[in-house]
Design a protein around this motif. Structure first.
Motif, short mmCIF file in Angstrom:
data_model
loop_
_atom_site.label_atom_id
_atom_site.label_comp_id
_atom_site.label_asym_id
_atom_site.label_seq_id
_atom_site.Cartn_x
_atom_site.Cartn_y
_atom_site.Cartn_z
N ALA A 51 -57.23 25.84 -30.71
CA ALA A 51 -57.97 26.99 -30.20
C ALA A 51 -58.98 26.68 -29.11
O ALA A 51 -59.40 27.57 -28.38
N CYS A 52 -59.41 25.41 -28.99
CA CYS A 52 -60.55 25.13 -28.11
C CYS A 52 -60.10 24.55 -26.76
O CYS A 52 -59.66 23.41 -26.68
N SER A 53 -60.27 25.33 -25.72
CA SER A 53 -60.01 24.86 -24.36
C SER A 53 -61.29 24.51 -23.62
O SER A 53 -61.25 23.92 -22.54
N ALA A 54 -62.44 24.88 -24.18
CA ALA A 54 -63.73 24.68 -23.50
C ALA A 54 -64.78 24.19 -24.49
O ALA A 54 -65.56 24.98 -25.02
N PRO A 55 -64.83 22.88 -24.76
CA PRO A 55 -65.82 22.36 -25.72
C PRO A 55 -67.25 22.75 -25.38
O PRO A 55 -68.05 23.02 -26.28
N GLU A 56 -67.57 22.80 -24.09
CA GLU A 56 -68.95 23.09 -23.70
C GLU A 56 -69.39 24.48 -24.16
O GLU A 56 -70.57 24.69 -24.47
N PRO A 79 -60.75 13.86 -15.42
CA PRO A 79 -59.97 14.01 -14.18
C PRO A 79 -59.77 15.47 -13.74
O PRO A 79 -59.43 15.71 -12.58
N HIS A 80 -59.97 16.41 -14.64
CA HIS A 80 -59.84 17.82 -14.26
C HIS A 80 -61.06 18.33 -13.49
O HIS A 80 -60.98 19.40 -12.86
N TYR A 81 -62.19 17.62 -13.55
CA TYR A 81 -63.45 18.20 -13.11
C TYR A 81 -64.21 17.28 -12.16
O TYR A 81 -63.98 16.09 -12.08
N LYS A 82 -65.20 17.86 -11.50
CA LYS A 82 -66.15 17.09 -10.72
C LYS A 82 -67.24 16.53 -11.66
O LYS A 82 -67.80 17.28 -12.48
N PRO A 83 -67.57 15.25 -11.54
CA PRO A 83 -68.60 14.68 -12.41
C PRO A 83 -69.93 15.43 -12.36
O PRO A 83 -70.62 15.55 -13.38
N TYR A 84 -70.28 15.94 -11.19
CA TYR A 84 -71.55 16.64 -11.06
C TYR A 84 -71.62 17.87 -11.97
O TYR A 84 -72.63 18.11 -12.65
N ILE A 101 -77.01 15.68 -28.22
CA ILE A 101 -75.79 15.91 -27.44
C ILE A 101 -75.10 14.59 -27.06
O ILE A 101 -75.71 13.68 -26.52
N ASP A 102 -73.81 14.52 -27.38
CA ASP A 102 -72.93 13.44 -26.94
C ASP A 102 -71.95 14.00 -25.91
O ASP A 102 -71.53 15.16 -26.01
N ILE A 103 -71.58 13.17 -24.95
CA ILE A 103 -70.55 13.58 -24.01
C ILE A 103 -69.43 12.56 -24.06
O ILE A 103 -69.50 11.48 -23.48
N GLY A 104 -68.39 12.89 -24.83
CA GLY A 104 -67.21 12.04 -24.92
C GLY A 104 -66.33 12.29 -23.71
O GLY A 104 -66.06 13.44 -23.35
N ILE A 105 -65.90 11.23 -23.05
CA ILE A 105 -65.13 11.31 -21.82
C ILE A 105 -63.71 10.81 -22.07
O ILE A 105 -63.52 9.73 -22.63
N GLY A 106 -62.71 11.59 -21.63
CA GLY A 106 -61.32 11.17 -21.75
C GLY A 106 -60.58 11.36 -20.44
O GLY A 106 -61.08 12.00 -19.51
N ARG A 107 -59.36 10.81 -20.37
CA ARG A 107 -58.59 10.89 -19.13
C ARG A 107 -57.27 11.63 -19.29
O ARG A 107 -56.53 11.81 -18.33
N SER A 108 -56.91 12.06 -20.50
CA SER A 108 -55.61 12.70 -20.70
C SER A 108 -55.60 14.11 -20.12
O SER A 108 -56.66 14.72 -19.92
N PRO A 109 -54.42 14.68 -19.87
CA PRO A 109 -54.36 16.04 -19.32
C PRO A 109 -54.72 17.11 -20.34
O PRO A 109 -55.19 18.18 -19.99
N GLY A 110 -54.46 16.84 -21.63
CA GLY A 110 -54.82 17.81 -22.66
C GLY A 110 -53.88 18.99 -22.77
O GLY A 110 -54.19 19.97 -23.44
N GLY A 111 -52.73 18.91 -22.11
CA GLY A 111 -51.78 20.03 -22.16
C GLY A 111 -50.54 19.69 -21.37
O GLY A 111 -50.32 18.55 -20.95
N SER A 112 -49.72 20.69 -21.13
CA SER A 112 -48.46 20.50 -20.43
C SER A 112 -48.69 20.23 -18.94
O SER A 112 -49.78 20.45 -18.40
N ASN A 117 -51.34 21.56 -13.77
CA ASN A 117 -51.29 22.02 -12.38
C ASN A 117 -52.08 23.30 -12.18
O ASN A 117 -52.68 23.51 -11.12
N ALA A 118 -52.08 24.15 -13.21
CA ALA A 118 -52.85 25.39 -13.11
C ALA A 118 -54.35 25.12 -13.16
O ALA A 118 -55.15 25.88 -12.58
N LEU A 119 -54.73 24.05 -13.83
CA LEU A 119 -56.14 23.75 -14.05
C LEU A 119 -56.77 22.95 -12.91
O LEU A 119 -57.94 23.17 -12.54
N SER A 120 -56.01 22.01 -12.34
CA SER A 120 -56.62 21.12 -11.36
C SER A 120 -55.58 20.62 -10.36
O SER A 120 -54.39 20.60 -10.65
N ASP A 121 -56.06 20.23 -9.19
CA ASP A 121 -55.20 19.66 -8.16
C ASP A 121 -55.20 18.14 -8.25
O ASP A 121 -56.21 17.53 -8.62
N ASN A 122 -54.07 17.55 -7.96
CA ASN A 122 -53.99 16.08 -7.84
C ASN A 122 -54.49 15.36 -9.08
O ASN A 122 -55.27 14.40 -9.00
#
Length: 331
Positions: A51-56, A79-84, A101-112, A117-122
């Motif tokens: 159910a969760c697409s937006a942890p924040e 990789p989907h987002y700008k670090p800033y 607050i913890d900020i866990g960082i991952g590199r997987s796409p998290g989906g198909s 492609n719909a979420l981010s470029d490159n």
């Protein structure tokens, strides 16, 4: 032993997404009351049954309904987002909920691939740039870009009194090395890895380079566990989670975590039986004493500082009871 919770916010076959998210809030509240160290919620995109697409978004809601437990992303998929933007978001959370607050960082796409492609470029190019993205994020979080850097005068506001604690999450040697080189604590996903976790964690410890004086390597080991009053019931509860995992591997499972009745109606072929057995071997199942013994053994085996538990059952009540039984035995 420090114990924590990883929540993938699963949707059961008889649930709505809203109900699943409300159960995530209840789980965080129970974890808060029972003395779990932290509650992390995962990020997934267009995956049926999660159910969760937006942890924040969930973290702001959960933070307002809990008191002491640390809360964080497990993980925000960098990789989907700008670090800033990620730094701004988690600085907001850290301002609202100081020292939690913890900020866990991952590199997987998290989906198909289509969702990616719909979420981010490159996305793949961004994955290759992960070391740079991590360094930039850390600089934004700590406001310490070198003077000559183009972002040296850019602040990720608001600036909290206590910065969020960054963690790197992964299941491979590559992620362990990245964590070590940046002086980051490391969360190893044992429950979803077929690699040699002991060797990976050893590599992390050996390569660890402190970002600040006195910093030590720190490891969370994330495991899949279900605890019940009897071993038989724990094994039975696990059937639903295992069947759902099997269905997802085959591109099914759109209806969410099946009930025990639905699970028993499915007849496994020989290949599926082998896969089922292999997945089950990677779970910790049993009574409170059995689970305690297994958690203590795996902590010793991996030399982990903390154990994080992910539990998926068809019934939210069974999931909460599993965490309660473990807490009553160990916390």
């Amino acid at each position: 032993m420090k114990l924590s919770i990883l929540d993938q916010s699963p949707i059961s076959s008889n649930q709505s997404a809203r109900a699943a998210l409300e159960e995530s809030v209840k789980l965080a509240q129970v974890g808060d009351e029972l003395g779990y160290t932290r509650y992390w919620i995962a990020e997934h995109h267009d995956l049926p049954g999660l159910a969760c697409s937006a942890p924040e978004v969930m973290l702001s809601y959960i933070g307002a309904k809990t008191k002491n437990i640390r809360i964080g992303s497990g993980a925000v998929l960098l990789p989907h987002y700008k670090p800033y933007k990620i730094a701004e978001t988690f600085h907001m959370l850290a301002t609202l909920f100081p020292n939690r607050i913890d900020i866990g960082i991952g590199r997987s796409p998290g989906g198909s691939a289509q969702a990616t492609n719909a979420l981010s470029d490159n996305f793949l190019q961004q994955v290759w740039k992960m070391p740079v993205l991590v360094k930039d994020l850390l600089h934004f979080l700590h406001n310490d870009f070198p003077e000559e850097h183009e972002f040296s005068k850019v602040k990720a506001s608001p600036i909290p009194d206590i910065s969020p604690e960054p963690w790197l999450l992964g299941t491979s040697k590559k992620s362990a090395i990245l964590a070590a080189e940046n002086g980051l604590p490391y969360a190893f996903g044992q429950f979803m890895s077929e690699q040699d976790g002991e060797a990976i964690i050893q590599e992390y410890n050996e390569r660890f380079t402190p970002r600040e004086p006195g910093q030590q390597p720190t490891v969370i080991l994330t495991v899949s566990a279900i605890c019940a009053e009897t071993n038989t019931k724990a094994e039975e509860l696990a059937l639903c989670s295992l069947m759902w995992s099997l269905q997802k591997e085959k591109g099914k499972g759109q209806q969410g975590v099946p009930s025990l009745q639905e699970t028993k109606q499915y007849v496994l072929d020989s290949k599926e039986q082998s896969t089922f057995k292999k997945m089950k071997q990677n779970m910790i199942l049993g009574t409170p004493q059995v689970v305690r013994n297994k958690l203590e053994a795996i902590q010793e085996q991996y030399q982990a500082d903390e154990i994080m538990i992910v539990t998926i059952t068809h019934s939210p009540e069974d999931r909460i009871q599993s965490y309660q039984l473990i807490a009553n035995e160990m916390l």
